[in-house]
Write a protein that holds these residues in place. Structure first.
Motif, PDB file in Angstrom:
ATOM      1  N   ILE A  34      50.489  18.009  45.839  1.00  0.00           N
ATOM      2  CA  ILE A  34      51.184  19.187  46.354  1.00  0.00           C
ATOM      3  C   ILE A  34      52.453  19.408  45.541  1.00  0.00           C
ATOM      4  CG2 ILE A  34      52.401  20.124  48.365  1.00  0.00           C
ATOM      5  CD1 ILE A  34      50.336  18.753  50.110  1.00  0.00           C
ATOM      6  N   GLY A  35      52.690  20.659  45.170  1.00  0.00           N
ATOM      7  CA  GLY A  35      53.865  21.006  44.375  1.00  0.00           C
ATOM      8  C   GLY A  35      53.589  21.075  42.884  1.00  0.00           C
ATOM      9  N   ALA A  36      52.408  20.670  42.459  1.00  0.00           N
ATOM     10  CA  ALA A  36      52.072  20.692  41.035  1.00  0.00           C
ATOM     11  C   ALA A  36      51.821  22.122  40.568  1.00  0.00           C
ATOM     12  CB  ALA A  36      50.837  19.848  40.782  1.00  0.00           C
ATOM     13  N   LEU A  37      52.141  22.400  39.291  1.00  0.00           N
ATOM     14  CA  LEU A  37      51.877  23.702  38.690  1.00  0.00           C
ATOM     15  C   LEU A  37      50.593  23.623  37.880  1.00  0.00           C
ATOM     16  CD1 LEU A  37      55.370  24.928  37.473  1.00  0.00           C
ATOM     17  CD2 LEU A  37      53.999  25.833  39.333  1.00  0.00           C
ATOM     18  N   ILE A  38      49.699  24.549  38.145  1.00  0.00           N
ATOM     19  CA  ILE A  38      48.423  24.607  37.444  1.00  0.00           C
ATOM     20  C   ILE A  38      48.313  25.969  36.785  1.00  0.00           C
ATOM     21  CG2 ILE A  38      45.915  24.517  37.665  1.00  0.00           C
ATOM     22  CD1 ILE A  38      46.287  22.769  40.124  1.00  0.00           C
ATOM     23  N   GLU A  39      47.984  25.971  35.488  1.00  0.00           N
ATOM     24  CA  GLU A  39      47.801  27.213  34.749  1.00  0.00           C
ATOM     25  C   GLU A  39      46.309  27.390  34.489  1.00  0.00           C
ATOM     26  OE1 GLU A  39      48.941  28.549  30.376  1.00  0.00           O
ATOM     27  OE2 GLU A  39      50.711  28.144  31.607  1.00  0.00           O
ATOM     28  N   ILE A  40      45.759  28.521  34.929  1.00  0.00           N
ATOM     29  CA  ILE A  40      44.323  28.775  34.849  1.00  0.00           C
ATOM     30  C   ILE A  40      44.080  30.055  34.064  1.00  0.00           C
ATOM     31  CG2 ILE A  40      42.213  29.133  36.193  1.00  0.00           C
ATOM     32  CD1 ILE A  40      43.972  27.934  38.575  1.00  0.00           C
ATOM     33  N   THR A  41      43.238  29.981  33.039  1.00  0.00           N
ATOM     34  CA  THR A  41      42.873  31.157  32.262  1.00  0.00           C
ATOM     35  C   THR A  41      41.465  31.572  32.668  1.00  0.00           C
ATOM     36  OG1 THR A  41      44.209  30.380  30.418  1.00  0.00           O
ATOM     37  CG2 THR A  41      42.590  32.089  29.935  1.00  0.00           C
ATOM     38  N   GLN A  42      41.350  32.813  33.141  1.00  0.00           N
ATOM     39  CA  GLN A  42      40.062  33.370  33.537  1.00  0.00           C
ATOM     40  C   GLN A  42      39.938  34.756  32.925  1.00  0.00           C
ATOM     41  OE1 GLN A  42      40.536  32.997  37.866  1.00  0.00           O
ATOM     42  NE2 GLN A  42      38.726  31.704  37.828  1.00  0.00           N
ATOM     43  N   GLY A  43      39.079  34.884  31.936  1.00  0.00           N
ATOM     44  CA  GLY A  43      38.919  36.177  31.276  1.00  0.00           C
ATOM     45  C   GLY A  43      40.215  36.619  30.623  1.00  0.00           C
ATOM     46  N   TRP A  44      40.681  37.803  30.997  1.00  0.00           N
ATOM     47  CA  TRP A  44      41.930  38.323  30.442  1.00  0.00           C
ATOM     48  C   TRP A  44      43.150  37.721  31.120  1.00  0.00           C
ATOM     49  CZ3 TRP A  44      41.335  41.222  26.239  1.00  0.00           C
ATOM     50  CH2 TRP A  44      40.157  41.938  26.062  1.00  0.00           C
ATOM     51  N   ASP A  45      42.959  37.226  32.335  1.00  0.00           N
ATOM     52  CA  ASP A  45      44.093  36.789  33.148  1.00  0.00           C
ATOM     53  C   ASP A  45      44.450  35.332  32.934  1.00  0.00           C
ATOM     54  OD1 ASP A  45      44.337  39.288  34.333  1.00  0.00           O
ATOM     55  OD2 ASP A  45      42.960  38.786  35.953  1.00  0.00           O
ATOM     56  N   LYS A  46      45.757  35.089  32.968  1.00  0.00           N
ATOM     57  CA  LYS A  46      46.284  33.728  32.914  1.00  0.00           C
ATOM     58  C   LYS A  46      47.182  33.566  34.137  1.00  0.00           C
ATOM     59  CE  LYS A  46      47.296  31.318  29.057  1.00  0.00           C
ATOM     60  NZ  LYS A  46      47.960  31.030  27.795  1.00  0.00           N
ATOM     61  N   LYS A  47      46.741  32.749  35.089  1.00  0.00           N
ATOM     62  CA  LYS A  47      47.470  32.578  36.341  1.00  0.00           C
ATOM     63  C   LYS A  47      48.187  31.237  36.351  1.00  0.00           C
ATOM     64  CE  LYS A  47      43.955  35.068  38.912  1.00  0.00           C
ATOM     65  NZ  LYS A  47      42.916  34.986  39.916  1.00  0.00           N
ATOM     66  N   GLU A  48      49.390  31.244  36.888  1.00  0.00           N
ATOM     67  CA  GLU A  48      50.136  30.009  37.084  1.00  0.00           C
ATOM     68  C   GLU A  48      50.374  29.881  38.584  1.00  0.00           C
ATOM     69  OE1 GLU A  48      54.498  29.222  36.092  1.00  0.00           O
ATOM     70  OE2 GLU A  48      53.405  28.450  34.351  1.00  0.00           O
ATOM     71  N   VAL A  49      49.792  28.830  39.174  1.00  0.00           N
ATOM     72  CA  VAL A  49      49.884  28.657  40.622  1.00  0.00           C
ATOM     73  C   VAL A  49      50.503  27.308  40.959  1.00  0.00           C
ATOM     74  CG1 VAL A  49      47.898  30.144  41.079  1.00  0.00           C
ATOM     75  CG2 VAL A  49      47.542  27.713  40.804  1.00  0.00           C
ATOM     76  N   GLU A  50      51.140  27.281  42.124  1.00  0.00           N
ATOM     77  CA  GLU A  50      51.707  26.045  42.647  1.00  0.00           C
ATOM     78  C   GLU A  50      50.821  25.585  43.794  1.00  0.00           C
ATOM     79  OE1 GLU A  50      55.713  24.378  44.855  1.00  0.00           O
ATOM     80  OE2 GLU A  50      55.692  26.399  44.036  1.00  0.00           O
ATOM     81  N   VAL A  51      50.460  24.318  43.800  1.00  0.00           N
ATOM     82  CA  VAL A  51      49.621  23.753  44.851  1.00  0.00           C
ATOM     83  C   VAL A  51      50.458  23.629  46.119  1.00  0.00           C
ATOM     84  CG1 VAL A  51      48.210  21.790  45.551  1.00  0.00           C
ATOM     85  CG2 VAL A  51      48.259  22.492  43.154  1.00  0.00           C
ATOM     86  N   VAL A  52      49.985  24.267  47.197  1.00  0.00           N
ATOM     87  CA  VAL A  52      50.695  24.256  48.472  1.00  0.00           C
ATOM     88  C   VAL A  52      50.009  23.316  49.460  1.00  0.00           C
ATOM     89  CG1 VAL A  52      51.436  25.676  50.418  1.00  0.00           C
ATOM     90  CG2 VAL A  52      51.513  26.594  48.100  1.00  0.00           C
ATOM     91  N   ALA A  53      48.674  23.269  49.394  1.00  0.00           N
ATOM     92  CA  ALA A  53      47.910  22.412  50.304  1.00  0.00           C
ATOM     93  C   ALA A  53      46.676  21.898  49.583  1.00  0.00           C
ATOM     94  CB  ALA A  53      47.508  23.185  51.554  1.00  0.00           C
TER      95      ALA A  53
END
Length: 134
Positions: A53-72
């Protein structure tokens, strides 16, 4: 989230990505991780990396690059509404994705589609031109 779906123990990265509905199957999540489409805390992880929890994950899917923080954490795949509670996308990531989407939309509007399909003579000219480039 049900208490049975929340996990406090070790959870693999591929399983979390699948449960959070970033990928349709765990196999697709595994492939994305192995191909460098997923970064965990700025580094290329292994598929079996433990998610915290609290880790930053960067995910590339197609055109999009998302940066998300793990909440649960969850080991079970549930409805999309429940899956969205597992993470929170960063403000910077949202702004970048919206700007890129707008840029793609404007670029697409600037290109003019041909009014009709090329006839036989035009197709032959196109094929000859393409062969010359190689």
């Amino acid at each position: 989230m049900n208490k049975s779906t929340l996990v406090s123990e070790n959870l693999r990265l591929d399983k979390w990505l699948w449960a959070a509905r970033f990928f349709k199957t765990r196999a697709l999540a595994k492939t994305a991780i192995e191909n460098g489409k997923v970064f965990y805390a700025g580094q290329r992880p292994k598929v079996s990396r433990t998610v915290e929890i609290g880790a930053l994950i960067e995910i590339t899917q197609g055109w999009d690059k998302k940066e998300v923080e793990v909440v649960a954490l969850s080991s079970q795949r549930g409805p999309a509404v429940e899956a969205q509670k597992l993470y929170q996308e960063t403000e910077n990531s949202l702004e970048r994705r919206q700007a890129a989407t707008e840029n793609r939309r404007l670029t697409g509007a600037a290109t003019q589609a041909p009014l009709q399909r090329p006839d036989k003579k035009s197709r032959r000219q196109i094929h000859r031109f393409k062969r010359q480039e190689n």
